[in-house]
Design a protein around this motif. Structure first.
Motif, PDB file in Angstrom:
ATOM      1  N   ARG A 112       0.830  -1.213   0.000  1.00  0.00           N
ATOM      2  CA  ARG A 112       0.000   0.000   0.000  1.00  0.00           C
ATOM      3  C   ARG A 112       0.858   1.254   0.000  1.00  0.00           C
ATOM      4  NH1 ARG A 112      -4.448   0.942   4.125  1.00  0.00           N
ATOM      5  NH2 ARG A 112      -5.143   2.431   2.573  1.00  0.00           N
ATOM      6  N   GLU A 129      -5.131   2.550  -5.807  1.00  0.00           N
ATOM      7  CA  GLU A 129      -5.340   1.251  -5.163  1.00  0.00           C
ATOM      8  C   GLU A 129      -6.399   0.428  -5.883  1.00  0.00           C
ATOM      9  OE1 GLU A 129      -5.913   1.551  -0.987  1.00  0.00           O
ATOM     10  OE2 GLU A 129      -3.850   2.173  -0.637  1.00  0.00           O
ATOM     11  N   ARG A 143      -1.702  -6.555   0.561  1.00  0.00           N
ATOM     12  CA  ARG A 143      -1.573  -5.095   0.596  1.00  0.00           C
ATOM     13  C   ARG A 143      -0.752  -4.593   1.772  1.00  0.00           C
ATOM     14  NH1 ARG A 143      -7.389  -2.977   0.546  1.00  0.00           N
ATOM     15  NH2 ARG A 143      -7.779  -4.814  -0.729  1.00  0.00           N
TER      16      ARG A 143
END
Lengths: 247, 779
Positions: A112, A129, A143
């Protein structure tokens, strides 16, 4: 050996204006000049493969295109405008997305966080994302994992995800296949082909011509710091062997 | 219980301030790869400035805090990055260390220049000393509460900054790959500048908070050494993790506080122990914590370069040095002789750095401390006679040097798997431990079994100094100044020649291989352990010998003569001069031993003599104290050292004997003039340095074949690229490739003809400029 082709910049398909252009570019590291006058054109919307043996200057050419290396003489043009001396982060913001050799990721940040940094070009974080996790669900599963602990293929997916999400004008890829299993490589290049067909111009440097030639619209061979041949992929493929063996 | 609580709170507060300082250190190290030795000096400058603004100018506390913390701190950090640190990319670890060490020394001198250290300055705690609260019965000042609260807030704030802000994440990304950060559209320069600004802010904050806690008196040296406590905490976090740094800092603070509270009164060394506790912790942590593995993939190509002299030229240079010193002796008065001798002994210590850092790429930040060991040993076992007739014996020196080598091995043995910076920090920990603990041992102890009283560093009656008499070996008596000077010079010359011989031997090549790539060296079957251990022992032995000689030259030594600052400035000046050269060691030693002291005292003399321009000269004197630091900071621009440039410039004179002879003749005339007192000694020195500096320039200006030579000076792999491709060059290439003899005469002629033809076209667009000669040979 074939004489250097003095291609005057007409794209192979004709019609499309060049989005990325190198004109007589010389560049190097310190006192050592690596590129001795490179001419290269990436027409808008096409995929150009940059081929050639190790030490030919492919990576250096890409470093010049992405702004990491200064042009010593000659011109670097993006969408027809000369951008000599522009910093890499400025080029990135106008839409030149470059995935460097090896893995274009930060190994000590999570997936992330890696995607978050991709928003430096001005895209919203949510958008990055959602695009990345839709296209590569595997990244969504991981993530919060450190990027450096993923497999090589997953790392390369993450690197490509940046290109997908930030919607660049030009995508520059260096040795996507390096150190990856052939199956993973062909999957990655499928994504690249999709990107190219969606209208993004792509410049790919690759040692293994076979993986990239089928999806390329044109190809160039680099040798000793010069582009020695530009043409249709099929035609260039025939001359590759002689270029590699120093004919 | 009450005592325990009071000291626990005190320890926590102390630990909190250490943590603030240490997190700044970790921050800048991670984003720029530079371990900032000047971190404590930044804290010190901040504290002094706060004092000036708050008490000197009488500005109210909140405004003073805003000025110092909000403006000065970040501004200083940002400027440091933009002006100095940015230029340190692709330099060796030692260069980075030297630049920040220079900065530290420079800031120290600067503060002494602005704020006279003789004046007492006190910083009152926030809200006064009487502002206290009771916590479970223990009195805590408001200031301590504020300090603790700030530490907690900073810790939380940094955590949020690094994980909840994009710029914080980008800062962590910069550790991995600044180039990639740029490809992502971030500006790494701005991020690095911000991290330096934050680091400097944290340093200044720690400085302002710490002073009232540790007594309130403002002292430049002790604040600067705050950095050492911060080092220990930062290394506890492996220079990466801020939470672990905080834990390390709290442990340190509590430990220091408990030692203060609970050590028995009979432990006279307890206060010394408390001072050196961080160093002991640092040493232990360095040894216990796991380190990075060897990395072979990225062999960093650094900007440092060095020529390698042959043994023959080293012998000639050594002999020349002795002759020059003997000649110069005739010009000097007695006090000069002592000063130059001292400089020469420093040069011997600097030789240990040439061997260790220049050849083997390892770091020792406490070279002079090793000299202290040899000094102590030779004092205790190697002195004969009494009073003025007392002499040191050769036996004492030999044993002292051997013991130093053994101690060097013991210090480095656990540190052997450490590299670069970590080894440097370990030696620094050892050096500070030695000065704070061992050299302070002046009270006699009763040794249990043999019932004699003994103290390590005392000439008797609890005086903390040693008298080291001059050496006598048979007829050679160093009591005489001239004899001592010449002996020291000969020792330096012999050791220097030995080092050059060592560097030219297979052992020397193995050392350099280890320096360039430990991984490659290990895969070639070298035992890195044995190499490191042996070179560290050798280097410690050389430092020990230099240290004993230094002590003899000084006559009487105190712990201050072995201070860590001395080691650091010696290292700095040696790197400035050229760490890979024996002549660099000579220059570095002479500079730190005599050079700047002489310049400063000259300006002070001038200032007292010329009343009207007193201000100017005393300014110059103050400025001269800052100069070494400025030079050290400049080393980032020229990391190979000035000797390297000097050697390069004289290289061009090798084929110009007339210029050399002419220069020699002028110098001889100057010498004779000076000897007969026609010319003052200062004039002699100034004219000589002008001559030495400008001779290569004269040689170049008067050289008719200059262009030809410049073309030939181009490295062969670049030939024909930046310069025209001449006949001479083609012959040179054929010779370098070893194919000249293979060419039959007619081919040779053809190849020459081709060469001329392409000369005629004379441009740079030729295809395959390098291939032509080779192709001729092949066909």
């Amino acid at each position: 050996m074939t004489a250097p082709v003095t291609d005057d910049g007409r794209p192979i398909e004709g019609g499309a204006e060049p989005i990325l252009e190198l004109v007589g570019v010389r560049a190097g590291y310190g006192a050592i000049e690596v590129l001795h006058g490179v001419d290269l054109v990436v027409p808008r919307g096409s995929l150009v493969a940059l081929l050639g043996p190790n030490g030919g200057g492919k990576t250096t050419t890409l470093r010049v295109c992405s702004g990491l290396l200064r042009v010593a003489s000659g011109e670097l043009r993006v969408a027809g405008r000369t951008v000599n001396g522009a910093a890499a982060h400025d080029l990135a913001r106008v839409g030149v997305c470059s995935v460097p050799e090896g893995r274009g990721i930060f190994p000590n940040l999570t997936v992330r966080e890696n995607l978050w940094l991709a928003t430096g070009t001005g895209v919203a974080r949510d958008r990055v994302e959602s695009v990345a996790f839709d296209r590569f669900p595997r990244l969504g599963e991981r993530r919060n994992q450190l990027a450096g602990t993923m497999s090589g293929g997953e790392q390369q997916m993450l690197a490509i995800a940046r290109a997908l999400a930030t919607e660049p004008v030009v995508l520059i890829l260096d040795e996507l296949s390096m150190g990856l299993a052939p199956l993973v490589v062909s999957a990655l290049y499928e994504t690249v082909a999709e990107l190219a067909s969606s209208g993004i111009s792509v410049l790919v440097a690759e040692q293994f011509a076979k993986t990239v030639l089928p999806i390329a619209q044109s190809a160039a061979i680099m040798l000793h710091g010069r582009v020695v041949r530009v043409g249709e992929p099929a035609a260039v493929e025939e001359e590759l062997a002689s270029a590699y063996l120093g004919g | 219980m009450h005592l325990f609580l009071t000291y626990t709170i005190f320890g926590l507060v102390l630990g909190g301030v250490y943590a603030i300082a240490a997190s700044g250190l970790v921050l800048t190290y991670n984003t720029s790869g530079i371990f900032n030795f000047a971190h404590g000096a930044e804290a010190m400058l901040g504290a002094f400035l706060y004092w000036e603004v708050r008490y000197g100018w009488g500005v109210p506390t909140p405004l003073a805090l805003i000025l110092v913390l909000g403006v000065f701190g970040p501004l200083m950090g940002g400027l440091l990055y933009l002006v100095i640190m940015r230029g340190l990319r692709n330099t060796a670890e030692v260069t980075k260390v030297v630049v920040t060490v220079a900065l530290m020394l420079g800031m120290l001198y600067l503060s002494e220049w602005f704020w006279n250290p003789q004046t007492d300055r006190t910083v009152v705690p926030f809200f006064g000393i009487t502002s206290q609260v009771k916590i479970l019965g223990a009195d805590v000042t408001t200031h301590e509460l504020i300090a603790l609260g700030t530490a907690v807030l900073i810790g939380l704030g940094l955590r949020l900054f690094f994980y909840r802000l994009r710029i914080g994440v980008a800062m962590r990304g910069a550790v991995d790959d600044p180039g990639l950060l740029e490809l992502n559209g971030h500006n790494p320069e701005r991020i690095a500048a911000l991290s330096w600004a934050m680091g400097s802010f944290l340093a200044v904050l720690a400085g302002v908070l710490l002073t009232p806690i540790s007594g309130g008196a403002l002292q430049a040296n002790s604040l600067t050494l705050l950095v050492i406590d911060a080092f220990a905490a930062a290394v506890f976090g492996r220079l990466r993790s801020i939470p672990r740094t905080y834990i390390g800092a709290l442990v340190l603070g509590l430990a220091a506080s408990y030692v203060l509270a609970y050590s028995p009164k009979t432990w006279q060394w307890a206060s010394n122990f408390r001072v050196s506790l961080p160093m002991i912790v640092l040493f232990v942590v360095l040894i216990v914590l796991p380190q990075d593995r060897l990395r072979g993939a990225s062999v960093a190509r650094t900007r440092e370069r060095a020529h390698l002299p042959s043994v023959r030229s080293a012998v000639i240079a050594g002999a020349a040095l002795v002759v020059v010193v003997v000649l110069l002796r005739q010009l000097m008065n007695d006090s000069d002789i002592t000063t130059i001798t001292l400089g020469m002994t420093f040069a011997v210590i600097a030789l240990s750095l040439t061997l260790l850092t220049g050849y083997a790429g390892e770091m020792n930040l406490a070279a002079v401390s090793f000299g202290a060991i040899a000094t102590m040993v030779s004092y205790h076992i190697g002195v004969t006679g009494h009073g003025l007739a007392s002499r040191s014996t050769l036996w004492g020196i030999v044993v002292g040097v051997i013991v130093t080598a053994v101690v060097g091995a013991v210090v480095s043995l656990p540190a052997l798997r450490l590299r670069g910076l970590y080894l440097g920090l370990a030696t620094m920990a050892f050096g500070v431990f030695l000065t704070d603990m061992v050299l302070m041992d002046s009270n006699p102890h009763r040794i249990p079994l043999i019932h004699t009283k003994f103290s390590l560093f005392s000439g008797g009656a609890g005086i903390n100094s040693l008298v080291i008499p001059p050496l006598r070996i048979g007829p050679l008596d160093l009591h005489d100044g001239t004899t001592f000077l010449v002996t020291a010079t000969v020792v330096f010359a012999v050791l220097g020649i030995g080092l050059v011989a060592l560097r030219n031997s297979s052992y020397g090549r193995r050392l350099t291989a280890m320096k360039d790539s430990p991984a490659a060296s290990a895969t070639l079957g070298q035992s890195l352990l044995r190499l490191k251990l042996s070179v560290f022992m050798l280097s410690a032995a050389v430092a020990g010998l230099g240290g004993v000689l230094m002590s003899m030259a000084l006559g009487s030594v105190t712990p201050d003569n072995f201070s860590i600052f001395l080691s650091l400035s010696l290292l700095m000046l040696t790197v400035v001069a050229g760490i890979s050269y024996v002549s660099g060691a000579l220059m570095g030693g002479l500079l730190s031993g005599v050079g700047f002291a002489l310049i400063v005292s000259t300006f002070h003399d001038l200032a007292s003599r010329h009343g009207s321009v007193h201000g100017l000269f005393s300014f110059l004197a103050s400025f001269a104290t800052v100069t070494p630091a400025l030079i050290g900071i400049g080393v980032g621009r020229n990391p190979s050292g000035s000797v390297h440039d000097f050697v390069d410039s004289y290289r061009s004179l090798r084929h110009r004997p007339r210029v050399l002879v002419g220069g020699g003749a002028v110098e001889a005339v100057l010498y004779v003039l000076s000897l007969t007192n026609v010319l003052g000694h200062w004039w002699f020195a100034i004219l000589t340095s002008v001559l030495v500096m400008f001779l290569p320039l004269v040689g170049q200006m008067s050289d008719p074949a200059r262009r030809e030579q410049e073309a030939a000076a181009v490295p062969l792999e670049l030939a024909g690229i930046d310069s025209p491709y001449s006949d001479g060059l083609r012959a040179e290439l054929d010779r370098a490739l070893g194919i000249e003899d293979l060419l039959p005469p007619e081919r040779l002629a053809r190849s020459r003809r081709n060469g001329r033809r392409s000369d005629g076209s004379g441009d740079r667009s030729m295809t395959e400029p390098l291939g032509a000669g080779v192709g001729d040979a092949g066909t």
